[in-house]
Design a protein around this motif. Structure first.
Motif, PDB file in Angstrom:
ATOM      1  N   ALA A   1     -31.352  34.864   2.131  1.00 33.41           N
ATOM      2  CA  ALA A   1     -31.884  33.665   1.333  1.00 33.41           C
ATOM      3  C   ALA A   1     -30.644  32.504   1.319  1.00 33.41           C
ATOM      4  CB  ALA A   1     -32.227  34.045  -0.145  1.00 33.41           C
ATOM      5  N   GLY A   2     -29.441  32.867   1.708  1.00 33.51           N
ATOM      6  CA  GLY A   2     -28.370  32.004   1.686  1.00 33.51           C
ATOM      7  C   GLY A   2     -28.382  30.972   3.016  1.00 33.51           C
ATOM      8  N   TRP A   3     -28.912  31.407   4.280  1.00 40.20           N
ATOM      9  CA  TRP A   3     -28.922  30.705   5.179  1.00 40.20           C
ATOM     10  C   TRP A   3     -30.344  30.265   5.674  1.00 40.20           C
ATOM     11  CZ3 TRP A   3     -30.691  32.901   9.834  1.00 40.20           C
ATOM     12  CH2 TRP A   3     -31.093  34.106   9.824  1.00 40.20           C
ATOM     13  N   THR A   4     -31.253  30.677   5.113  1.00 39.34           N
ATOM     14  CA  THR A   4     -32.837  30.347   5.561  1.00 39.34           C
ATOM     15  C   THR A   4     -33.420  29.759   4.363  1.00 39.34           C
ATOM     16  OG1 THR A   4     -33.630  32.597   4.676  1.00 39.34           O
ATOM     17  CG2 THR A   4     -32.876  32.497   6.946  1.00 39.34           C
ATOM     18  N   HIS A   5     -34.501  29.102   4.441  1.00 38.67           N
ATOM     19  CA  HIS A   5     -35.511  28.635   3.639  1.00 38.67           C
ATOM     20  C   HIS A   5     -36.307  30.041   3.356  1.00 38.67           C
ATOM     21  CE1 HIS A   5     -34.916  24.043   4.167  1.00 38.67           C
ATOM     22  NE2 HIS A   5     -33.855  24.853   3.696  1.00 38.67           N
ATOM     23  N   PHE A   6     -36.142  30.800   2.249  1.00 34.62           N
ATOM     24  CA  PHE A   6     -37.197  31.792   1.792  1.00 34.62           C
ATOM     25  C   PHE A   6     -38.066  31.688   0.890  1.00 34.62           C
ATOM     26  CE2 PHE A   6     -35.651  36.509   2.499  1.00 34.62           C
ATOM     27  CZ  PHE A   6     -36.708  37.109   2.227  1.00 34.62           C
TER      28      PHE A   6
ATOM     29  N   GLY B   1     -45.719  39.054  -1.143  1.00 36.12           N
ATOM     30  CA  GLY B   1     -45.404  38.775   0.401  1.00 36.12           C
ATOM     31  C   GLY B   1     -44.229  37.882   0.208  1.00 36.12           C
ATOM     32  N   CYS B   2     -43.519  37.839   1.503  1.00 39.31           N
ATOM     33  CA  CYS B   2     -42.477  36.972   1.576  1.00 39.31           C
ATOM     34  C   CYS B   2     -42.220  36.512   3.241  1.00 39.31           C
ATOM     35  CB  CYS B   2     -40.963  37.688   1.190  1.00 39.31           C
ATOM     36  SG  CYS B   2     -40.738  39.248   2.188  1.00 39.31           S
ATOM     37  N   GLY B   3     -41.388  35.653   3.313  1.00 38.12           N
ATOM     38  CA  GLY B   3     -40.959  34.917   4.756  1.00 38.12           C
ATOM     39  C   GLY B   3     -39.823  34.249   4.590  1.00 38.12           C
ATOM     40  N   SER B   4     -39.309  33.703   5.777  1.00 42.94           N
ATOM     41  CA  SER B   4     -38.202  32.919   5.641  1.00 42.94           C
ATOM     42  C   SER B   4     -38.128  32.191   7.033  1.00 42.94           C
ATOM     43  CB  SER B   4     -36.770  33.653   5.260  1.00 42.94           C
ATOM     44  OG  SER B   4     -36.568  34.552   6.407  1.00 42.94           O
ATOM     45  N   ILE B   5     -37.309  30.989   6.974  1.00 45.32           N
ATOM     46  CA  ILE B   5     -37.378  30.422   8.243  1.00 45.32           C
ATOM     47  C   ILE B   5     -35.785  29.912   8.216  1.00 45.32           C
ATOM     48  CG2 ILE B   5     -38.360  28.138   7.438  1.00 45.32           C
ATOM     49  CD1 ILE B   5     -39.358  27.536  10.298  1.00 45.32           C
TER      50      ILE B   5
ATOM     51  N   GLU C   1     -44.432  26.931   8.435  1.00 49.91           N
ATOM     52  CA  GLU C   1     -44.744  25.551   9.402  1.00 49.91           C
ATOM     53  C   GLU C   1     -44.797  24.363   8.927  1.00 49.91           C
ATOM     54  OE1 GLU C   1     -47.907  26.798  12.312  1.00 49.91           O
ATOM     55  OE2 GLU C   1     -46.432  28.354  13.334  1.00 49.91           O
ATOM     56  N   LYS C   2     -44.623  24.144   7.896  1.00 50.78           N
ATOM     57  CA  LYS C   2     -44.573  22.871   7.066  1.00 50.78           C
ATOM     58  C   LYS C   2     -43.085  22.782   6.354  1.00 50.78           C
ATOM     59  CE  LYS C   2     -49.197  22.720   5.078  1.00 50.78           C
ATOM     60  NZ  LYS C   2     -50.001  22.522   3.907  1.00 50.78           N
ATOM     61  N   ASP C   3     -42.147  23.591   6.892  1.00 51.87           N
ATOM     62  CA  ASP C   3     -40.968  23.723   6.339  1.00 51.87           C
ATOM     63  C   ASP C   3     -40.161  22.796   7.228  1.00 51.87           C
ATOM     64  OD1 ASP C   3     -38.732  25.355   4.436  1.00 51.87           O
ATOM     65  OD2 ASP C   3     -37.933  24.725   6.577  1.00 51.87           O
ATOM     66  N   GLU C   4     -38.811  22.093   6.831  1.00 50.31           N
ATOM     67  CA  GLU C   4     -38.169  21.321   7.403  1.00 50.31           C
ATOM     68  C   GLU C   4     -37.548  21.920   8.687  1.00 50.31           C
ATOM     69  OE1 GLU C   4     -33.395  19.662   7.140  1.00 50.31           O
ATOM     70  OE2 GLU C   4     -34.306  20.658   5.527  1.00 50.31           O
ATOM     71  N   TYR C   5     -37.163  23.066   8.687  1.00 56.51           N
ATOM     72  CA  TYR C   5     -36.734  23.890   9.908  1.00 56.51           C
ATOM     73  C   TYR C   5     -37.688  24.117  10.907  1.00 56.51           C
ATOM     74  CZ  TYR C   5     -32.442  25.092   7.634  1.00 56.51           C
ATOM     75  OH  TYR C   5     -31.048  25.059   6.937  1.00 56.51           O
ATOM     76  N   PHE C   6     -38.934  24.098  10.753  1.00 54.44           N
ATOM     77  CA  PHE C   6     -39.884  24.079  11.676  1.00 54.44           C
ATOM     78  C   PHE C   6     -40.190  22.881  12.167  1.00 54.44           C
ATOM     79  CE2 PHE C   6     -44.505  24.007  13.288  1.00 54.44           C
ATOM     80  CZ  PHE C   6     -44.267  25.061  13.826  1.00 54.44           C
ATOM     81  N   LEU C   7     -40.316  21.830  11.344  1.00 47.36           N
ATOM     82  CA  LEU C   7     -40.594  20.458  11.653  1.00 47.36           C
ATOM     83  C   LEU C   7     -39.449  19.841  12.765  1.00 47.36           C
ATOM     84  CD1 LEU C   7     -42.113  19.045   8.539  1.00 47.36           C
ATOM     85  CD2 LEU C   7     -43.523  19.794  10.548  1.00 47.36           C
ATOM     86  N   ARG C   8     -38.545  20.407  12.413  1.00 46.82           N
ATOM     87  CA  ARG C   8     -37.213  19.679  13.348  1.00 46.82           C
ATOM     88  C   ARG C   8     -37.083  20.265  14.775  1.00 46.82           C
ATOM     89  NH1 ARG C   8     -31.466  21.493  10.709  1.00 46.82           N
ATOM     90  NH2 ARG C   8     -31.273  23.459  11.879  1.00 46.82           N
TER      91      ARG C   8
ATOM     92  N   ASN D   1     -39.230  19.742   0.949  1.00 43.42           N
ATOM     93  CA  ASN D   1     -38.819  20.198   2.574  1.00 43.42           C
ATOM     94  C   ASN D   1     -37.662  19.482   2.857  1.00 43.42           C
ATOM     95  OD1 ASN D   1     -40.469  22.364   3.372  1.00 43.42           O
ATOM     96  ND2 ASN D   1     -42.388  21.017   2.602  1.00 43.42           N
ATOM     97  N   ASN D   2     -37.018  18.625   1.908  1.00 38.53           N
ATOM     98  CA  ASN D   2     -35.834  17.822   2.155  1.00 38.53           C
ATOM     99  C   ASN D   2     -36.193  16.564   2.865  1.00 38.53           C
ATOM    100  OD1 ASN D   2     -33.198  17.736   1.938  1.00 38.53           O
ATOM    101  ND2 ASN D   2     -32.721  18.069   4.152  1.00 38.53           N
ATOM    102  N   ILE D   3     -37.638  16.167   2.918  1.00 37.56           N
ATOM    103  CA  ILE D   3     -38.156  14.912   3.434  1.00 37.56           C
ATOM    104  C   ILE D   3     -37.575  13.685   2.738  1.00 37.56           C
ATOM    105  CG2 ILE D   3     -40.108  13.542   3.974  1.00 37.56           C
ATOM    106  CD1 ILE D   3     -41.514  16.291   4.650  1.00 37.56           C
TER     107      ILE D   3
END
Length: 321
Positions: free
Chosen positions: A51-56, A67-71, A106-113, A257-259
């Motif tokens: 969780a420290g280096w992903t968006h969890f 449920g859980c997931g990270s990017i 798939e809406k997260d900043e890491y996905f969109l960039r 999402n940091n936008i």
């Protein structure tokens, strides 16, 4: 059912969720001994580190995490990301929880960039991810040394990001401004009757066309991957080399999402390029959450003023450039 960002207090519950799923679902495709090696890794401390280096994210049913997931960045790359730690409790599988997680990631900043997204997929989850457009990396449908499939998806991000708008974008920008600020109006009880000059009610196509054509304000929008405008701001150069920021906003469904931070940073850079030394702007003083957000992004609070035509206090902030 609700999805939200992971908090440190969730580590034990997420670890238990992952271990439970591994022992019931993944063991169908892997030897039990190798699954116990995964169990050793998926302890609370490891979850906290991830969780420290992903968006969890975690999904809740009531007060139960189901449920859980990270990017996060793929090996630190700016234009490549990876999906990790996607698990759903066995009794909740097939009920749309996994889809909710994927749609959120798939809406997260890491996905969109990212131009490319990779998933280290278990045998168990492989076909699920393929339904979302992920295919075998380099066309190789083989398990790697970790007994995982490497899946990937490529994205065209040519239309994505912050761009200067043109006249044709004005109507869509008006809708974004009104919808974005309407959440503030709803939270604090502003209406067209008690606050007709509030931005959610006073913004019109004609007003923005005038700002663009007559005041020559620089106007920028944040475009989603499909070309939709999801954020906006404009600038106006003042005397004493100051620049006023107006109507910075993000559509409700795209917040967190940091936008907003990207738009504010972009605005500061553009103002500095206009030879301005200070950015100034107003907020609803009672909106403490927004004030703290701007302070987190380097702005300082400098005063307040009360107007008869507003049912709130105007707060004033600035940031040196």
């Amino acid at each position: 059912m609700n999805i939200r960002r992971f908090e440190a207090k969730d580590a034990d519950a997420v670890s238990a969720l992952v271990i439970n799923t591994i022992r019931i679902s993944n063991v169908k495709d892997y030897p039990a001994e190798s699954m116990e090696e995964w169990v050793k890794i998926m302890q609370p401390q490891n979850i906290l580190e991830r969780a420290g280096w992903t968006h969890f994210y975690v999904v809740e049913d009531g007060d139960k995490i189901i449920g859980c997931g990270s990017i996060g960045p793929f090996w630190g790359k700016e234009d490549e990301s990876g999906l990790f730690t996607i698990f759903v409790l066995p009794e909740y599988q097939g009920k749309g929880v996994g889809r909710l997680i994927m749609e959120t990631l798939e809406k997260d900043e890491y996905f969109l960039r990212a131009k490319r997204i990779e998933i280290p997929s278990s045998i168990t989850g492989c076909q699920f991810y393929r339904k979302f457009g992920y295919d075998y990396k380099n066309g190789i449908a083989e398990l790697d040394e970790e007994n995982l499939y490497r899946l990937e998806k490529f994205r065209d991000i040519g239309k994505y990001g912050i761009k200067k708008i043109d006249r044709n974008d004005i109507p869509e920008c008006v809708k974004v401004i009104k919808e974005s600020f309407m959440t503030v109006a709803a939270e604090f009880g502003f209406t067209a009757e008690n606050a007709p000059r509030f931005v959610a009610f006073s913004t019109t196509d004609e007003k923005l066309f005038s700002q663009l054509d007559n005041e020559h304000r620089p106007m920028y929008a944040y475009f989603s991957e499909d070309g939709k405008i999801i954020g906006y701001y404009s600038l106006q150069k003042l005397e004493n080399n100051e620049c006023e920021l107006n109507n910075l906003c993000v559509l409700p469904n795209y917040r967190h999402n940091n936008i907003g931070s990207k738009l504010f940073s972009h605005a500061c850079k553009k103002a500095k390029a206009m030879a301005c030394v200070k950015m100034v702007f107003g907020i609803v003083e009672e909106n403490l959450k927004l004030r703290k957000w701007y302070e987190k992004n380097g702005a300082v609070h400098v005063g307040t003023k009360k107007f008869d035509f507003f049912p709130f206090t105007c707060g004033y902030m600035e940031k040196s450039l």
